[in-house]
Motif scaffolding. Structure first.
Motif, PDB file in Angstrom:
ATOM      1  N   VAL A   1      11.237  12.732  -7.967  1.00 16.93           N
ATOM      2  CA  VAL A   1      11.962  11.713  -8.733  1.00 16.93           C
ATOM      3  C   VAL A   1      13.128  11.147  -7.920  1.00 16.93           C
ATOM      4  O   VAL A   1      13.424   9.964  -8.000  1.00 16.93           O
ATOM      5  CB  VAL A   1      12.444  12.306 -10.075  1.00 16.93           C
ATOM      6  N   VAL A   2      13.764  11.977  -7.134  1.00  9.93           N
ATOM      7  CA  VAL A   2      14.885  11.517  -6.307  1.00  9.93           C
ATOM      8  C   VAL A   2      14.384  10.893  -5.004  1.00  9.93           C
ATOM      9  O   VAL A   2      14.878   9.854  -4.565  1.00  9.93           O
ATOM     10  CB  VAL A   2      15.836  12.698  -5.993  1.00  9.93           C
ATOM     11  N   LEU A   3      13.417  11.489  -4.413  1.00  5.53           N
ATOM     12  CA  LEU A   3      12.993  11.120  -3.069  1.00  5.53           C
ATOM     13  C   LEU A   3      12.174   9.829  -3.005  1.00  5.53           C
ATOM     14  O   LEU A   3      12.338   9.032  -2.081  1.00  5.53           O
ATOM     15  CB  LEU A   3      12.186  12.280  -2.473  1.00  5.53           C
ATOM     16  N   ILE A   4      11.320   9.603  -3.962  1.00  3.25           N
ATOM     17  CA  ILE A   4      10.427   8.444  -3.906  1.00  3.25           C
ATOM     18  C   ILE A   4      11.177   7.115  -3.890  1.00  3.25           C
ATOM     19  O   ILE A   4      10.912   6.266  -3.045  1.00  3.25           O
ATOM     20  CB  ILE A   4       9.378   8.509  -5.030  1.00  3.25           C
ATOM     21  N   PRO A   5      12.141   6.877  -4.794  1.00  2.00           N
ATOM     22  CA  PRO A   5      12.828   5.587  -4.729  1.00  2.00           C
ATOM     23  C   PRO A   5      13.646   5.403  -3.447  1.00  2.00           C
ATOM     24  O   PRO A   5      13.784   4.281  -2.956  1.00  2.00           O
ATOM     25  CB  PRO A   5      13.725   5.565  -5.963  1.00  2.00           C
ATOM     26  N   ILE A   6      14.153   6.488  -2.883  1.00  2.00           N
ATOM     27  CA  ILE A   6      14.876   6.385  -1.609  1.00  2.00           C
ATOM     28  C   ILE A   6      13.929   5.900  -0.523  1.00  2.00           C
ATOM     29  O   ILE A   6      14.228   4.979   0.236  1.00  2.00           O
ATOM     30  CB  ILE A   6      15.491   7.752  -1.221  1.00  2.00           C
ATOM     31  N   PHE A   7      12.780   6.522  -0.459  1.00  2.00           N
ATOM     32  CA  PHE A   7      11.796   6.161   0.560  1.00  2.00           C
ATOM     33  C   PHE A   7      11.287   4.739   0.333  1.00  2.00           C
ATOM     34  O   PHE A   7      11.122   3.966   1.273  1.00  2.00           O
ATOM     35  CB  PHE A   7      10.644   7.169   0.544  1.00  2.00           C
ATOM     36  N   GLN A   8      11.053   4.382  -0.932  1.00  2.00           N
ATOM     37  CA  GLN A   8      10.604   3.026  -1.240  1.00  2.00           C
ATOM     38  C   GLN A   8      11.647   1.998  -0.797  1.00  2.00           C
ATOM     39  O   GLN A   8      11.298   0.945  -0.256  1.00  2.00           O
ATOM     40  CB  GLN A   8      10.331   2.868  -2.740  1.00  2.00           C
ATOM     41  N   ALA A   9      12.907   2.273  -1.042  1.00  2.24           N
ATOM     42  CA  ALA A   9      13.969   1.337  -0.669  1.00  2.24           C
ATOM     43  C   ALA A   9      14.057   1.178   0.847  1.00  2.24           C
ATOM     44  O   ALA A   9      14.320   0.083   1.350  1.00  2.24           O
ATOM     45  CB  ALA A   9      15.307   1.818  -1.223  1.00  2.24           C
ATOM     46  N   GLU A  10      13.811   2.246   1.564  1.00  6.22           N
ATOM     47  CA  GLU A  10      13.910   2.187   3.020  1.00  6.22           C
ATOM     48  C   GLU A  10      12.796   1.373   3.660  1.00  6.22           C
ATOM     49  O   GLU A  10      12.993   0.780   4.710  1.00  6.22           O
ATOM     50  CB  GLU A  10      13.942   3.596   3.603  1.00  6.22           C
ATOM     51  N   ILE A  11      11.635   1.344   3.037  1.00  6.32           N
ATOM     52  CA  ILE A  11      10.532   0.599   3.652  1.00  6.32           C
ATOM     53  C   ILE A  11      10.359  -0.801   3.056  1.00  6.32           C
ATOM     54  O   ILE A  11       9.517  -1.556   3.512  1.00  6.32           O
ATOM     55  CB  ILE A  11       9.199   1.374   3.540  1.00  6.32           C
ATOM     56  N   SER A  12      11.169  -1.125   2.046  1.00 10.47           N
ATOM     57  CA  SER A  12      11.065  -2.437   1.406  1.00 10.47           C
ATOM     58  C   SER A  12      12.004  -3.433   2.082  1.00 10.47           C
ATOM     59  O   SER A  12      13.146  -3.103   2.367  1.00 10.47           O
ATOM     60  CB  SER A  12      11.451  -2.338  -0.072  1.00 10.47           C
TER      61      SER A  12
ATOM     62  N   ARG B   1       0.835  -1.215   0.000  1.00  8.21           N
ATOM     63  CA  ARG B   1       0.000   0.000   0.000  1.00  8.21           C
ATOM     64  C   ARG B   1       0.863   1.255   0.000  1.00  8.21           C
ATOM     65  O   ARG B   1       0.584   2.198  -0.745  1.00  8.21           O
ATOM     66  CB  ARG B   1      -0.955  -0.011   1.185  1.00  8.21           C
ATOM     67  N   ILE B   2       1.885   1.275   0.824  1.00 11.72           N
ATOM     68  CA  ILE B   2       2.752   2.457   0.872  1.00 11.72           C
ATOM     69  C   ILE B   2       3.466   2.644  -0.457  1.00 11.72           C
ATOM     70  O   ILE B   2       3.537   3.762  -0.988  1.00 11.72           O
ATOM     71  CB  ILE B   2       3.756   2.359   2.035  1.00 11.72           C
ATOM     72  N   ILE B   3       3.992   1.569  -1.021  1.00 10.72           N
ATOM     73  CA  ILE B   3       4.694   1.656  -2.306  1.00 10.72           C
ATOM     74  C   ILE B   3       3.753   2.189  -3.387  1.00 10.72           C
ATOM     75  O   ILE B   3       4.130   3.053  -4.179  1.00 10.72           O
ATOM     76  CB  ILE B   3       5.262   0.271  -2.713  1.00 10.72           C
ATOM     77  N   LEU B   4       2.533   1.682  -3.422  1.00  7.38           N
ATOM     78  CA  LEU B   4       1.587   2.134  -4.446  1.00  7.38           C
ATOM     79  C   LEU B   4       1.193   3.594  -4.261  1.00  7.38           C
ATOM     80  O   LEU B   4       1.017   4.322  -5.243  1.00  7.38           O
ATOM     81  CB  LEU B   4       0.355   1.225  -4.476  1.00  7.38           C
ATOM     82  N   VAL B   5       1.065   4.035  -3.029  1.00  9.89           N
ATOM     83  CA  VAL B   5       0.780   5.454  -2.790  1.00  9.89           C
ATOM     84  C   VAL B   5       1.974   6.307  -3.226  1.00  9.89           C
ATOM     85  O   VAL B   5       1.810   7.352  -3.855  1.00  9.89           O
ATOM     86  CB  VAL B   5       0.416   5.707  -1.307  1.00  9.89           C
ATOM     87  N   LEU B   6       3.180   5.829  -2.921  1.00 16.52           N
ATOM     88  CA  LEU B   6       4.378   6.571  -3.325  1.00 16.52           C
ATOM     89  C   LEU B   6       4.509   6.647  -4.845  1.00 16.52           C
ATOM     90  O   LEU B   6       5.000   7.644  -5.379  1.00 16.52           O
ATOM     91  CB  LEU B   6       5.630   5.927  -2.739  1.00 16.52           C
ATOM     92  N   THR B   7       4.065   5.621  -5.543  1.00 11.04           N
ATOM     93  CA  THR B   7       4.181   5.645  -6.997  1.00 11.04           C
ATOM     94  C   THR B   7       3.292   6.717  -7.637  1.00 11.04           C
ATOM     95  O   THR B   7       3.502   7.066  -8.791  1.00 11.04           O
ATOM     96  CB  THR B   7       3.862   4.271  -7.621  1.00 11.04           C
ATOM     97  N   LEU B   8       2.342   7.249  -6.883  1.00 10.48           N
ATOM     98  CA  LEU B   8       1.567   8.376  -7.405  1.00 10.48           C
ATOM     99  C   LEU B   8       2.488   9.570  -7.667  1.00 10.48           C
ATOM    100  O   LEU B   8       2.249  10.345  -8.598  1.00 10.48           O
ATOM    101  CB  LEU B   8       0.445   8.754  -6.445  1.00 10.48           C
ATOM    102  N   GLY B   9       3.524   9.716  -6.858  1.00 11.10           N
ATOM    103  CA  GLY B   9       4.514  10.761  -7.109  1.00 11.10           C
ATOM    104  C   GLY B   9       5.283  10.502  -8.388  1.00 11.10           C
ATOM    105  O   GLY B   9       5.617  11.427  -9.133  1.00 11.10           O
ATOM    106  N   SER B  10       5.584   9.231  -8.659  1.00  9.60           N
ATOM    107  CA  SER B  10       6.244   8.874  -9.918  1.00  9.60           C
ATOM    108  C   SER B  10       5.327   9.169 -11.091  1.00  9.60           C
ATOM    109  O   SER B  10       5.759   9.679 -12.125  1.00  9.60           O
ATOM    110  CB  SER B  10       6.606   7.388  -9.913  1.00  9.60           C
ATOM    111  N   LEU B  11       4.069   8.866 -10.937  1.00  9.71           N
ATOM    112  CA  LEU B  11       3.071   9.143 -11.961  1.00  9.71           C
ATOM    113  C   LEU B  11       2.946  10.649 -12.195  1.00  9.71           C
ATOM    114  O   LEU B  11       2.761  11.090 -13.324  1.00  9.71           O
ATOM    115  CB  LEU B  11       1.726   8.555 -11.535  1.00  9.71           C
ATOM    116  N   THR B  12       3.099  11.429 -11.142  1.00 11.95           N
ATOM    117  CA  THR B  12       3.038  12.885 -11.249  1.00 11.95           C
ATOM    118  C   THR B  12       4.101  13.402 -12.209  1.00 11.95           C
ATOM    119  O   THR B  12       3.840  14.272 -13.031  1.00 11.95           O
ATOM    120  CB  THR B  12       3.220  13.539  -9.864  1.00 11.95           C
ATOM    121  N   TYR B  13       5.306  12.849 -12.110  1.00 14.61           N
ATOM    122  CA  TYR B  13       6.375  13.273 -13.021  1.00 14.61           C
ATOM    123  C   TYR B  13       5.995  12.962 -14.462  1.00 14.61           C
ATOM    124  O   TYR B  13       6.076  13.825 -15.334  1.00 14.61           O
ATOM    125  CB  TYR B  13       7.701  12.600 -12.682  1.00 14.61           C
TER     126      TYR B  13
END
Length: 156
Positions: free
Chosen positions: A126-137, A12-24
């Motif tokens: 673009v920089v922040l989302i993958p960092i955050f995703q990696a930390e919670i994965s 769920r967190i990853i999918l919510v974070l990917t909305l930021g990727s979609l924003t780009y």
């Protein structure tokens, strides 16, 4: 996270974070369709002079990228000083402000500033989302979960 596997909460967190990727992806690509719309060209008085129109369209795209560079350069400082969550929320607010200004632009100058601001916000994401995703994965599925950033980056 039991046994190194991802949980429904992680997903769920990853999918919510990917909305930021979609924003780009959306913010970068939406303008290309707009350039060809007669209403856009008429509203911003870009119909009569092709050379001027090409320069403005180049500026609109270029300032988005310049804002993105600024965003990528400022995100590391902000993360260190304020933390990832506050920085991510700040990036989201910047994107909202930029999008609002784009939608409400009453002239070319306002649209140019709005594209710069939007680029700044999405550059941060673009920089922040993958960092955050990696930390919670969990380590065993980090590639799969962080890879969602790249997938959602190009969906639009």
């Amino acid at each position: 996270m039991h046994g190194g596997h991802y949980s429904a909460f992680n997903i769920r967190i990853i999918l919510v974070l990917t909305l930021g990727s979609l924003t780009y992806g959306y913010a970068f690509s939406v303008i290309s369709n707009t350039f060809g719309q007669p209403g856009f060209l008429q509203y911003f008085d870009l119909v009569d002079n092709a050379s001027y129109t090409n320069k403005i369209e180049g500026l609109i795209s270029g300032l988005f990228s310049a804002g993105g560079i600024f965003g990528t350069l400022t995100v590391s400082y902000m993360c260190d000083k304020h933390g990832r969550k506050i920085t991510m929320n700040t990036a989201a607010v910047i994107c909202i402000i930029g999008g609002t200004l784009q939608a409400s632009s009453i002239g070319v100058a306002m649209l140019l500033v709005a594209r710069l601001i939007t680029g700044w916000g999405v550059g941060m994401m673009v920089v922040l989302i993958p960092i955050f995703q990696a930390e919670i994965s969990p380590p065993s599925s980090r590639g799969l979960l962080v890879g969602q950033h790249g997938i959602y980056h190009f969906i639009p």
